[in-house]
Design an enzyme around this catalytic site. Structure first.
Site, PDB file in Angstrom:
ATOM      1  N   LYS A  92       0.808  -1.231   0.000  1.00  0.00           N
ATOM      2  CA  LYS A  92       0.000   0.000   0.000  1.00  0.00           C
ATOM      3  C   LYS A  92       0.837   1.275   0.000  1.00  0.00           C
ATOM      4  O   LYS A  92       0.408   2.307  -0.510  1.00  0.00           O
ATOM      5  CB  LYS A  92      -0.961   0.002   1.181  1.00  0.00           C
ATOM      6  CG  LYS A  92      -2.123  -0.960   0.973  1.00  0.00           C
ATOM      7  CD  LYS A  92      -3.265  -0.643   1.890  1.00  0.00           C
ATOM      8  CE  LYS A  92      -4.489  -1.488   1.570  1.00  0.00           C
ATOM      9  NZ  LYS A  92      -4.298  -2.913   1.940  1.00  0.00           N
ATOM     10  N   GLU A 114      -9.701   7.347   3.990  1.00  0.00           N
ATOM     11  CA  GLU A 114     -10.593   6.496   4.771  1.00  0.00           C
ATOM     12  C   GLU A 114      -9.884   5.163   4.925  1.00  0.00           C
ATOM     13  O   GLU A 114      -9.004   4.809   4.138  1.00  0.00           O
ATOM     14  CB  GLU A 114     -11.932   6.316   4.063  1.00  0.00           C
ATOM     15  CG  GLU A 114     -12.024   5.157   3.072  1.00  0.00           C
ATOM     16  CD  GLU A 114     -11.158   5.330   1.835  1.00  0.00           C
ATOM     17  OE1 GLU A 114     -10.909   6.493   1.454  1.00  0.00           O
ATOM     18  OE2 GLU A 114     -10.728   4.309   1.277  1.00  0.00           O
ATOM     19  N   SER A 380       1.536  -9.889  -1.164  1.00  0.00           N
ATOM     20  CA  SER A 380       1.162  -8.484  -0.930  1.00  0.00           C
ATOM     21  C   SER A 380       1.499  -7.948   0.454  1.00  0.00           C
ATOM     22  O   SER A 380       1.749  -6.752   0.598  1.00  0.00           O
ATOM     23  CB  SER A 380      -0.328  -8.287  -1.215  1.00  0.00           C
ATOM     24  OG  SER A 380      -1.117  -9.121  -0.399  1.00  0.00           O
TER      25      SER A 380
HETATM   26  C1  LIG Z   1      -5.153  -3.917   1.591  1.00  0.00           C
HETATM   27  C2  LIG Z   1      -4.494  -5.189   1.274  1.00  0.00           C
HETATM   28  C3  LIG Z   1      -4.919  -6.003   0.196  1.00  0.00           C
HETATM   29  C4  LIG Z   1      -6.128  -5.700  -0.621  1.00  0.00           C
HETATM   30  O1  LIG Z   1      -6.103  -4.517  -1.336  1.00  0.00           O
HETATM   31  P1  LIG Z   1      -5.853  -4.485  -2.908  1.00  0.00           P
HETATM   32  O2  LIG Z   1      -6.152  -3.074  -3.270  1.00  0.00           O
HETATM   33  O3  LIG Z   1      -6.791  -5.452  -3.530  1.00  0.00           O
HETATM   34  O4  LIG Z   1      -4.450  -4.865  -3.135  1.00  0.00           O
HETATM   35  C5  LIG Z   1      -4.197  -7.147  -0.097  1.00  0.00           C
HETATM   36  N1  LIG Z   1      -3.127  -7.512   0.646  1.00  0.00           N
HETATM   37  C6  LIG Z   1      -2.700  -6.772   1.691  1.00  0.00           C
HETATM   38  C7  LIG Z   1      -1.521  -7.230   2.469  1.00  0.00           C
HETATM   39  C8  LIG Z   1      -3.367  -5.586   2.046  1.00  0.00           C
HETATM   40  O5  LIG Z   1      -2.929  -4.862   3.093  1.00  0.00           O
END
Ligand SMILES: *Cc1c(COP(=O)(O)O)cnc(C)c1O
Length: 396
Positions: A92, A114, A380
Site C-alpha cells: 500500500k 478512509e 502483498s
Molecule cells: C489492503 C491489502 C490487500 C487488498 O487490497 P488491494 O487493493 O486489492 O491490493 C491485499 N493484501 C494486503 C496485504 C493488504 O494490506
C-alpha cells in the site's frame, strides 16, 4: 480484429466500467486531478523523488524470491514477489508515496483518507509524517474498536483518527464522511484513496503507482530465468491494487496467464463472501461503474471475508473489465482454505503471510502446472497484523 484495450480511455472508462460518478460539489477537485495527474507524475523531478523514496524509504526493489520447497510441493518454478518486505508491511505504501508527492505539487497542505482495517490509514499516516503534512483518517467506529493497534499506530504517527458514526459504522460510512469532508475543504485538501477504486482518475493513478511491482518482476525474471515473461502471475483482489500492480506490465502479453483471487468467505453460496466476479452485477460504487455485489433492487450486499483487506463488495473498474473480456482469470478461495495456506506457507518457506495474501497462495491448489512453468505470486503483505486472526482460528 481490433486489438483488445486494457488502458483507461480519456473519459476514464475501461470498456463499460469506470467513469466518475460524483456529486457536483466534487467536480472541481476531480477535474484538477484528471487534468494534471499524468503531466505531474511524468515530470523528471517527480520521478526522481518518487524513485528515491521507493528505494531508500520503502526498501525497493523488493526481492523476487525463488521458493524452492513450495516449488517442489506444487511441481512448478514458483517465485514470491516480496511486497511484505516494504516499509509498513505491504504494497500500500507504493501508492501513498506517489499520491503525497502529487498532493504537494497540487499545492495541497492537508491529507484525508478512509480506512477499513487500518492498513491504508497507516500507510497514509506514515507518508504524512514523512512529509510533515496534516492528516485525518476517517474510520468506522466499529472498525476502530476491532482494529485498535492500527488506530494507535496512526495516532503515534501524528494522525487524527476520526470515528465515522453513521450507518453500520464501517468502511462505507468512513468513505462517505471522508467525501463530505473533501466537499467542504476542496482547496487545501487531497484525498488519498487506497486502491484502484473510486472515480477516474483514481483507478488509473493508483494502478500506475503500483505498476512498479511488475516492472521489477520483469527485470528480476530476466536475471533469474533469462526471460521477462512468467507463465502465471497470481494476486489476491480486494479493491485490486496489488493485483493491478502485479499484472500491469504483462497485460499486453497474452501468453502470461493472470489470476486474480477473491475471497470466497464461507463459500460463494453461503451469503457470506466477497467474491465479486462470481456474484456481482454492474452498478455504481464509490464513484465508478463496476461490478458489485447487490440485491435485485440494487442495494449493496454486506460482504464477508476473514481477511479485512478483502472484505469489500466491489472491485476496481479495471478488473471488472479484465474479467469481462477474459484477460484475467478470477477464482475464489474460502476463509478456511486461505488460513490453511497461510500456515502452510509459514511452514514451507518460513514466511507468515497477511491473510489477504494467503488467499493467493491457496489458489495454487486449483491449478495443474507443468514442472517448467514459471509462476509468480505477489506476496502483498506480512502477517504480523493478522496474528489475532491466526490465534482465533487456532488450527496450527
Ligand atoms: C489492503 C491489502 C490487500 C487488498 O487490497 P488491494 O487493493 O486489492 O491490493 C491485499 N493484501 C494486503 C496485504 C493488504 O494490506
Amino acid at each position: 480484429m481490433n486489438k483488445p484495450r486494457y488502458e483507461v480511455d480519456t473519459q476514464g472508462y475501461y470498456g463499460q466500467f469506470g467513469g466518475a460518478y460524483i456529486p457536483e460539489m466534487l467536480y472541481p477537485n476531480i477535474e484538477a486531478l484528471r487534468e494534471r495527474y499524468l503531466a505531474i507524475t511524468s515530470e523528471p523531478s517527480f520521478q526522481q523523488e518518487f524513485q528515491a523514496l521507493l528505494r531508500d524509504y520503502v526498501g525497493r526493489p523488493t526481492p523476487l524470491y525463488w521458493a524452492k520447497r513450495l516449488s517442489e510441493k506444487h511441481g512448478a518454478r514458483i517465485y514470491l514477489k516480496r511486497e511484505d518486505l516494504c516499509h509498513t508491511g505491504a504494497h500500500k505504501i507504493n501508492n501513498t508515496i506517489g499520491q503525497i508527492l502529487l498532493a504537494q505539487r497540487l499545492g495541497k497542505q492537508k491529507i484525508i483518507a478512509e480506512t477499513g482495517a487500518g492498513q491504508h490509514g497507516v500507510a497514509t499516516a506514515t507518508v504524512c509524517a514523512l512529509m510533515g503534512m496534516e492528516c485525518m483518517v476517517y474510520m468506522g467506529k466499529l472498525d476502530m474498536e476491532r482494529q485498535r493497534p492500527n488506530v494507535e499506530r496512526m495516532r503515534i504517527l501524528g494522525t487524527q483518527v476520526v470515528p465515522a458514526t453513521s450507518g453500520n459504522m464501517t468502511l462505507k460510512d468512513a468513505t462517505n464522511e471522508a467525501m463530505r469532508h473533501w466537499i467542504n475543504h476542496p482547496t487545501d485538501t487531497h484525498y488519498i484513496i487506497g486502491s484502484v477504486v473510486g472515480p477516474h482518475p483514481y483507478p488509473d493513478m493508483v494502478a500506475r503507482f503500483q505498476a512498479v511491482i511488475s516492472e521489477e518482476m520483469k527485470r528480476q525474471l530476466i536475471e533469474k530465468e533469462g526471460n521477462p515473461f512468467p507463465d502465471y502471475v497470481f494476486a489476491c483482489v480486494g479493491g485490486g491494487s496489488n493485483a493491478a500492480g502485479a499484472f500491469y506490465h504483462f497485460l499486453a502479453d497474452e501468453h502470461v496467464q493472470l489470476v486474480g483471487v477473491e475471497a470466497g468467505g464461507r463459500g460463494i453460496d453461503s451469503g457470506e463472501s466477497a467474491a465479486t466476479t462470481a456474484l456481482g452485477k454492474p452498478g455504481v460504487l464509490h464513484g465508478s461503474r463496476t461490478l458489485l455485489m447487490q440485491t435485485d433492487d440494487g442495494q449493496v450486499v454486506e460482504p464477508h471475508s476473514i481477511s479485512a483487506g478483502l472484505d469489500y463488495p466491489g472491485i476496481g473498474p479495471m478488473h471488472a473489465h479484465l474479467f469481462d473480456i477474459g484477460r484475467v482469470t478470477f477464482v475464489n478461495v474460502t476463509d478456511d482454505e486461505a488460513m490453511k495456506a497461510g500456515v502452510a506457507l509459514s511452514r514451507t518457506e518460513g514466511i507468515i503471510p497477511a491473510i489477504e495474501t494467503a488467499h493467493a497462495m491457496a489458489a495454487l491448489d486449483q491449478f495443474e502446472f507443468d514442472k517448467d512453468d514459471v509462476v509468480v505470486i505477489n506476496l502483498s503483505g506480512r502477517g504480523d497484523k493478522d496474528l489475532e486472526t491466526y490465534i482465533k482460528w487456532g488450527q496450527y
